[in-house]
Design a protein around this motif. Structure first.
Motif, PDB file in Angstrom:
ATOM      1  N   SER A   1       0.821  -1.217   0.000  1.00  0.00           N
ATOM      2  CA  SER A   1       0.000   0.000   0.000  1.00  0.00           C
ATOM      3  C   SER A   1       0.852   1.262   0.000  1.00  0.00           C
ATOM      4  CB  SER A   1      -0.895   0.012   1.241  1.00  0.00           C
ATOM      5  OG  SER A   1      -0.088   0.057   2.410  1.00  0.00           O
ATOM      6  N   GLY A   2       2.149   1.106   0.274  1.00  0.00           N
ATOM      7  CA  GLY A   2       3.025   2.266   0.408  1.00  0.00           C
ATOM      8  C   GLY A   2       3.243   2.660   1.853  1.00  0.00           C
ATOM      9  N   THR A   3       2.471   2.081   2.763  1.00  0.00           N
ATOM     10  CA  THR A   3       2.680   2.337   4.190  1.00  0.00           C
ATOM     11  C   THR A   3       4.038   1.792   4.609  1.00  0.00           C
ATOM     12  OG1 THR A   3       0.312   2.152   4.621  1.00  0.00           O
ATOM     13  CG2 THR A   3       1.790   1.891   6.497  1.00  0.00           C
ATOM     14  N   TYR A   4       4.729   2.565   5.434  1.00  0.00           N
ATOM     15  CA  TYR A   4       6.009   2.068   5.914  1.00  0.00           C
ATOM     16  C   TYR A   4       6.017   2.041   7.434  1.00  0.00           C
ATOM     17  CZ  TYR A   4       7.286   6.992   6.641  1.00  0.00           C
ATOM     18  OH  TYR A   4       7.308   8.295   7.055  1.00  0.00           O
ATOM     19  N   ASN A   5       6.769   1.102   7.994  1.00  0.00           N
ATOM     20  CA  ASN A   5       6.876   0.912   9.436  1.00  0.00           C
ATOM     21  C   ASN A   5       8.351   0.854   9.800  1.00  0.00           C
ATOM     22  OD1 ASN A   5       3.895   0.238  10.055  1.00  0.00           O
ATOM     23  ND2 ASN A   5       4.405  -1.205   8.428  1.00  0.00           N
ATOM     24  N   LYS A   6       8.784   1.804  10.574  1.00  0.00           N
ATOM     25  CA  LYS A   6      10.202   1.897  10.885  1.00  0.00           C
ATOM     26  C   LYS A   6      10.585   1.064  12.111  1.00  0.00           C
ATOM     27  CE  LYS A   6      10.667   6.400  10.998  1.00  0.00           C
ATOM     28  NZ  LYS A   6      11.321   7.727  11.004  1.00  0.00           N
ATOM     29  N   GLY A   7      11.834   0.646  12.139  1.00  0.00           N
ATOM     30  CA  GLY A   7      12.368  -0.045  13.290  1.00  0.00           C
ATOM     31  C   GLY A   7      12.667   0.933  14.417  1.00  0.00           C
ATOM     32  N   GLY A   8      12.903   0.390  15.588  1.00  0.00           N
ATOM     33  CA  GLY A   8      13.174   1.230  16.743  1.00  0.00           C
ATOM     34  C   GLY A   8      14.432   2.071  16.569  1.00  0.00           C
ATOM     35  N   GLY A   9      14.357   3.329  16.925  1.00  0.00           N
ATOM     36  CA  GLY A   9      15.521   4.194  16.908  1.00  0.00           C
ATOM     37  C   GLY A   9      15.885   4.764  15.543  1.00  0.00           C
ATOM     38  N   VAL A  10      15.120   4.454  14.533  1.00  0.00           N
ATOM     39  CA  VAL A  10      15.404   4.993  13.196  1.00  0.00           C
ATOM     40  C   VAL A  10      14.951   6.456  13.139  1.00  0.00           C
ATOM     41  CG1 VAL A  10      14.935   4.779  10.718  1.00  0.00           C
ATOM     42  CG2 VAL A  10      15.194   2.720  12.139  1.00  0.00           C
ATOM     43  N   PRO A  11      15.841   7.350  12.769  1.00  0.00           N
ATOM     44  CA  PRO A  11      15.480   8.788  12.777  1.00  0.00           C
ATOM     45  C   PRO A  11      14.328   9.120  11.850  1.00  0.00           C
ATOM     46  CG  PRO A  11      17.869   8.492  12.597  1.00  0.00           C
ATOM     47  CD  PRO A  11      17.263   7.138  12.417  1.00  0.00           C
ATOM     48  N   ASP A  12      13.651  10.214  12.184  1.00  0.00           N
ATOM     49  CA  ASP A  12      12.521  10.671  11.372  1.00  0.00           C
ATOM     50  C   ASP A  12      12.940  11.048   9.956  1.00  0.00           C
ATOM     51  OD1 ASP A  12      10.904  12.452  14.138  1.00  0.00           O
ATOM     52  OD2 ASP A  12      10.913  10.328  13.556  1.00  0.00           O
ATOM     53  N   ARG A  13      14.228  11.250   9.738  1.00  0.00           N
ATOM     54  CA  ARG A  13      14.731  11.636   8.406  1.00  0.00           C
ATOM     55  C   ARG A  13      14.549  10.518   7.387  1.00  0.00           C
ATOM     56  NH1 ARG A  13      19.629  11.788   7.856  1.00  0.00           N
ATOM     57  NH2 ARG A  13      20.464  10.717   9.686  1.00  0.00           N
ATOM     58  N   PHE A  14      14.301   9.321   7.861  1.00  0.00           N
ATOM     59  CA  PHE A  14      14.150   8.155   6.987  1.00  0.00           C
ATOM     60  C   PHE A  14      12.664   7.885   6.761  1.00  0.00           C
ATOM     61  CE2 PHE A  14      18.441   6.283   6.773  1.00  0.00           C
ATOM     62  CZ  PHE A  14      19.082   7.035   7.732  1.00  0.00           C
ATOM     63  N   SER A  15      12.293   7.690   5.486  1.00  0.00           N
ATOM     64  CA  SER A  15      10.904   7.379   5.184  1.00  0.00           C
ATOM     65  C   SER A  15      10.840   6.437   3.993  1.00  0.00           C
ATOM     66  CB  SER A  15      10.094   8.649   4.900  1.00  0.00           C
ATOM     67  OG  SER A  15      10.613   9.303   3.750  1.00  0.00           O
ATOM     68  N   GLY A  16       9.695   5.820   3.798  1.00  0.00           N
ATOM     69  CA  GLY A  16       9.515   4.866   2.716  1.00  0.00           C
ATOM     70  C   GLY A  16       8.279   5.190   1.906  1.00  0.00           C
TER      71      GLY A  16
END
Lengths: 122, 111
Positions: free
Chosen positions: B53-68
């Motif tokens: 769907s394009g939704t992304y789920n980040k791992g713990g501690g991953v900075p907000d600067r990273f997106s999918g």
């Protein structure tokens, strides 16, 4: 905090055998499928093998099928990789990796060990 | 068996943004993929997964600067406000029928 520590890497001759271990802490080990992932020098990541949480399901990449055997001892929180008939192309850093197990992270590898180096050379 | 294709290298300036691409060449277009970062001499680190769907789920501690994100068979990892520590190899990965597949990786250089 999950901690994975690999051991057993060494220099071995072609045709030889080696057993790698990965000891886990900070988790209920039996709840998680585990994998071995390797990285040849200067190359990318290659999945090698996986095992279900119970140990009842095992899976292999074609490149190692019939030569490598994955297993686990849940009473010891330890994952193993028995490597037989080793070839020069098996030379790599071997990482153990934990399957996230579903939920938001789906089945990604959310925890990795530091790796252990296997060198196959005469 | 799925096949994932990544560009071998990318570069961007400190403080800018970069978008890395992982193309799913085989397998369902709705497949979930995961992104990993490998800094020099270190083990890979899980960053996030990107759903069909394009939704992304980040791992713990991953900075907000990273997106999918996603477009068709392409899955993207965007890094904003690039920092020197972002210089690393980035791998995508997916799974299907008890097989796991990695892309070839993209080496990101921060100028």
């Amino acid at each position: 905090e999950v901690h994975l520590v690999e051991s057993g890497g060494d220099l071995v001759q072609p045709g030889g055998s080696l057993r790698l271990s990965c000891t886990a802490s900070g988790l209920t080990f039996t709840n998680y499928a585990m994998s071995w992932v390797r990285q040849a020098p200067g190359k990318g990541l290659e999945w090698v093998s996986a095992i279900s949480g119970s140990g009842g399901g095992t899976y292999y990449a074609d490149s190692v099928k019939g030569r490598f055997t994955i297993s686990r001892d849940n009473s010891k929180n330890t994952l193993y990789l028995q490597m037989d008939s080793l070839r020069a192309e098996d030379t790599a850093v071997y990482y153990c990796a934990k399957d996230c197990g579903g939920g938001d992270c789906s089945h990604a590898f959310d925890d990795w060990g530091q790796g252990t180096l296997v060198t196959v050379s005469s | 068996q799925p096949v994932l294709t990544q560009s071998s290298s990318a570069s961007a300036s400190l403080g800018s943004s970069v978008k890395l691409t992982c193309t799913l060449s085989s397998g369902p277009s709705t497949s979930i993929i995961a992104w990993y970062q490998q800094q020099p001499g270190k083990a890979p680190r899980y960053l996030m997964n990107v759903e069909g769907s394009g939704t992304y789920n980040k791992g713990g501690g991953v900075p907000d600067r990273f997106s999918g994100s996603r477009s068709g068979t392409d899955r993207y990892l965007t890094i904003s406000n690039l920092q020197s520590e972002d210089e690393a190899d980035y791998y995508c990965e997916t799974w299907d029928s008890n097989t796991r597949v990695f892309g070839g990786g993209t080496k990101l250089t921060v100028l």
